[in-house]
Design a protein around this motif. Structure first.
Motif, PDB file in Angstrom:
ATOM      1  N   PHE A  55       0.870  -1.183   0.000  1.00  0.00           N
ATOM      2  CA  PHE A  55       0.000   0.000   0.000  1.00  0.00           C
ATOM      3  C   PHE A  55       0.902   1.227   0.000  1.00  0.00           C
ATOM      4  O   PHE A  55       2.067   1.178   0.423  1.00  0.00           O
ATOM      5  N   ASN A  56       0.359   2.343  -0.462  1.00  0.00           N
ATOM      6  CA  ASN A  56       1.165   3.552  -0.634  1.00  0.00           C
ATOM      7  C   ASN A  56       1.042   4.546   0.508  1.00  0.00           C
ATOM      8  O   ASN A  56       1.825   5.496   0.589  1.00  0.00           O
ATOM      9  N   GLU A  57       0.073   4.349   1.380  1.00  0.00           N
ATOM     10  CA  GLU A  57      -0.131   5.281   2.481  1.00  0.00           C
ATOM     11  C   GLU A  57      -0.891   4.605   3.607  1.00  0.00           C
ATOM     12  O   GLU A  57      -1.531   3.565   3.411  1.00  0.00           O
ATOM     13  N   ILE A  58      -0.806   5.196   4.791  1.00  0.00           N
ATOM     14  CA  ILE A  58      -1.596   4.749   5.931  1.00  0.00           C
ATOM     15  C   ILE A  58      -2.886   5.556   5.958  1.00  0.00           C
ATOM     16  O   ILE A  58      -2.865   6.792   5.833  1.00  0.00           O
ATOM     17  N   VAL A  59      -4.000   4.885   6.095  1.00  0.00           N
ATOM     18  CA  VAL A  59      -5.291   5.555   6.236  1.00  0.00           C
ATOM     19  C   VAL A  59      -5.676   5.463   7.706  1.00  0.00           C
ATOM     20  O   VAL A  59      -5.995   4.381   8.209  1.00  0.00           O
ATOM     21  N   TYR A  60      -5.622   6.593   8.386  1.00  0.00           N
ATOM     22  CA  TYR A  60      -5.844   6.615   9.834  1.00  0.00           C
ATOM     23  C   TYR A  60      -7.335   6.703  10.143  1.00  0.00           C
ATOM     24  O   TYR A  60      -7.914   7.790  10.203  1.00  0.00           O
ATOM     25  N   CYS A  61      -7.935   5.542  10.333  1.00  0.00           N
ATOM     26  CA  CYS A  61      -9.342   5.467  10.737  1.00  0.00           C
ATOM     27  C   CYS A  61      -9.468   5.222  12.238  1.00  0.00           C
ATOM     28  O   CYS A  61     -10.529   4.836  12.723  1.00  0.00           O
ATOM     29  N   ASN A  62      -8.382   5.448  12.965  1.00  0.00           N
ATOM     30  CA  ASN A  62      -8.348   5.131  14.394  1.00  0.00           C
ATOM     31  C   ASN A  62      -8.890   6.237  15.268  1.00  0.00           C
ATOM     32  O   ASN A  62      -9.217   6.001  16.441  1.00  0.00           O
ATOM     33  N   ILE A  63      -8.982   7.448  14.764  1.00  0.00           N
ATOM     34  CA  ILE A  63      -9.314   8.567  15.640  1.00  0.00           C
ATOM     35  C   ILE A  63     -10.167   9.572  14.881  1.00  0.00           C
ATOM     36  O   ILE A  63     -10.026   9.743  13.666  1.00  0.00           O
ATOM     37  N   GLY A  64     -11.056  10.238  15.610  1.00  0.00           N
ATOM     38  CA  GLY A  64     -11.923  11.248  15.016  1.00  0.00           C
ATOM     39  C   GLY A  64     -11.182  12.549  14.798  1.00  0.00           C
ATOM     40  O   GLY A  64     -11.376  13.518  15.532  1.00  0.00           O
ATOM     41  N   ASN A  65     -10.352  12.556  13.768  1.00  0.00           N
ATOM     42  CA  ASN A  65      -9.471  13.691  13.468  1.00  0.00           C
ATOM     43  C   ASN A  65      -9.752  14.135  12.036  1.00  0.00           C
ATOM     44  O   ASN A  65      -8.974  13.860  11.119  1.00  0.00           O
ATOM     45  N   PRO A  66     -10.890  14.800  11.800  1.00  0.00           N
ATOM     46  CA  PRO A  66     -11.398  14.997  10.436  1.00  0.00           C
ATOM     47  C   PRO A  66     -10.416  15.641   9.469  1.00  0.00           C
ATOM     48  O   PRO A  66     -10.304  15.221   8.316  1.00  0.00           O
TER      49      PRO A  66
END
Length: 497
Positions: A55-66
């Motif tokens: 994969f080319n990037e990390i998708v941060y779905c861990n925190i509500g950081n819009p």
């Protein structure tokens, strides 16, 4: 003579043991692993080497950081902040003539700078409870929202996000190691971490997943009785509405039951209402606990000790890094308010940029003002997109083998349940890893998608969940779904037998 490890003041075995009891899964093991993967990708790219990961990037779905996931800020808010931080822009004729800053943004910035009362503006300390002008605006916002009479600005404390206010109140309420705090399971780890840090007792009450994460009053009674039977003095009940991490609203009936429960047990109610603008169903309208309490009348309106929290970090505002928010208190004795003020004063004051952002949140452009049309368009677009993304992800997850995901009616999260194969659970046990964490780590390593294991929020024993935001933009959300789908199929095929 050099100190030995045993005599060092900050040796890990010589620090406050309560600190070592703190757990905060939202930025825990999974996030550290994600940061390391991200570092490896960037280093390879910088050296012109092949990407070491699929994969080319990390998708941060861990925190509500819009805004980390590219939610755009509200234009009017940033315009006012720019002018407040650099007032010389308002004195530059070329800048004013350019139209870059509409007249209502300039007028608001001047008003806020006047409220600061000094040349330094936001660079100076304010009143420890926050600027009086902004507390007045918050009081008007609350009064207009609830329509149950005026709100006293003196009942409001501005804060560095809602988190600092929650921690202040928990510190105040936890008297000793027998002080209990009732929290929902699943819960937001701010509560469990703060209870541990202050030496209190976490008293769990479970939400009912099969009833769209609803609250059953019998569960509150069970939890309270079990705790008091062990000699725990229950001091307060925390409610997150809409919920984090499950994305659901409490019913009006539930809210009235909670008010009566707290009054009957003589415990305070901490109402975490930071997601009040995140509403994804036309038939649902946010109702505050303050409004419910007031409309219930005597004796509840006069006896419930209620602390309500709000923040600029969530909703459609999404200004997490600005650290703005407030708490508003009802039916708290004057002597206790003085103690709360004393504790707030120890920190001198909430940060001024957070205070300004709070003012903008509660007092946005009004109809007839130059910026109103753009403000409404931006707000509507963000909330409409969040609703669409929530439905896309929940639908996709429910189509996967072994998944059960309640739809989100509010907040920014989904909390799906995953039925893991016995072989996967066995492998997780062999690796001394909780099964849900094992699954989430495998998801991260295969796809670059970072979610948080359900064990970090609490879950019924023997069930496995994770929390994911639905904040990735519409240009990325389909890719996230496709990667999660492909991973899950491969995972199930690997461990099915």
């Amino acid at each position: 003579m050099a100190a030995t490890t045993a005599t060092r003041a900050l040796a890990v075995d010589n620090i406050n043991p309560l600190v070592k009891n703190v757990r905060y899964a939202v930025r825990g093991k999974l996030v550290l692993a994600a940061l390391e993967l991200e570092k490896q990708i960037k280093e390879a790219r910088g050296k012109g080497l092949p990407n070491p990961h699929p994969f080319n990037e990390i998708v941060y779905c861990n925190i509500g950081n819009p805004q980390q996931l590219n939610q755009p800020p509200i234009t009017f808010f940033r315009q006012v902040l720019s002018l407040v931080e650099y007032p010389a822009l308002m004195e530059n004729a070329a800048v004013v003539a350019s139209g870059a800053f509409p007249p209502d943004a300039i007028a608001r910035a001047r008003k806020l700078l006047d409220a600061c009362g000094c040349l330094g503006g936001t660079g100076a300390y304010s009143h420890s409870k926050g600027l009086p002008l902004i507390r007045d605006d918050v009081a008007k916002f609350i009064a207009d929202r609830d329509a149950v009479g005026p709100c006293d600005a003196e009942s409001i404390f501005l804060s560095d996000g809602a988190s600092s206010a929650v921690k202040l109140m928990l510190n105040l309420l936890i008297k000793d190691s027998r002080s209990g705090v009732m929290i929902p399971i699943p819960q937001y780890p701010l509560y469990s971490a703060s209870i541990a840090a202050f030496g209190g007792v976490q008293v769990n009450y479970y939400l009912e997943e099969s009833q769209t994460w609803g609250l059953n009053i019998s569960e509150l009674n069970r939890s309270y009785a079990e705790a008091t039977g062990k000699g725990i003095e229950v001091r307060c009940l925390a409610v997150i509405n809409p919920s984090n991490p499950t994305g659901q609203f409490l019913t009006r009936e539930n809210m009235e039951q909670v008010v009566k429960f707290c009054c009957d047990k003589h415990i305070a109610l901490l109402a975490d209402e930071v997601y009040q603008d995140n509403v994804y169903r036309d038939y649902i309208h946010f109702t505050s606990f303050r409004k419910v309490m007031k409309e219930m009348g005597t004796p509840w309106a006069e006896s419930l000790e209620l602390i309500s929290f709000h923040s600029v970090s969530k909703g459609f505002v999404g200004e997490c890094g600005k650290r703005g928010g407030y708490m508003q208190l009802d039916n708290i004795p004057k002597e206790t308010l003085a103690e709360i003020y004393k504790m707030a004063s120890v920190g001198l004051c909430p940060n001024l940029i957070g205070q300004v952002m709070t003012d903008l949140m509660v007092m946005p452009p009004q109809q007839g003002e130059p910026s109103y049309g753009q403000y409404i368009a931006e707000k509507t677009k963000i909330l409409k997109s969040l609703k669409a993304r929530a439905e896309m992800i929940s639908t996709a997850l429910n189509n996967l083998e072994g998944y059960s995901c309640q739809p989100a009616t509010g907040s920014m999260y989904l909390f799906p349940k995953v039925a893991l194969p016995a072989a996967a659970i066995a492998e997780a046990t062999r690796q001394n890893e909780p099964p849900d964490s094992f699954y989430c780590l495998a998801l991260l390593n295969a796809t670059g998608i970072c979610v948080v294991p359900g064990s970090g929020f609490g879950q019924v024993e023997g069930t496995f969940h994770f929390r994911t935001t639905f904040l990735p933009g519409e240009d990325k959300i389909q890719g996230v779904i496709e990667r999660m789908t492909a991973f899950h199929k491969a995972f199930m095929d690997k461990y099915r037998s």
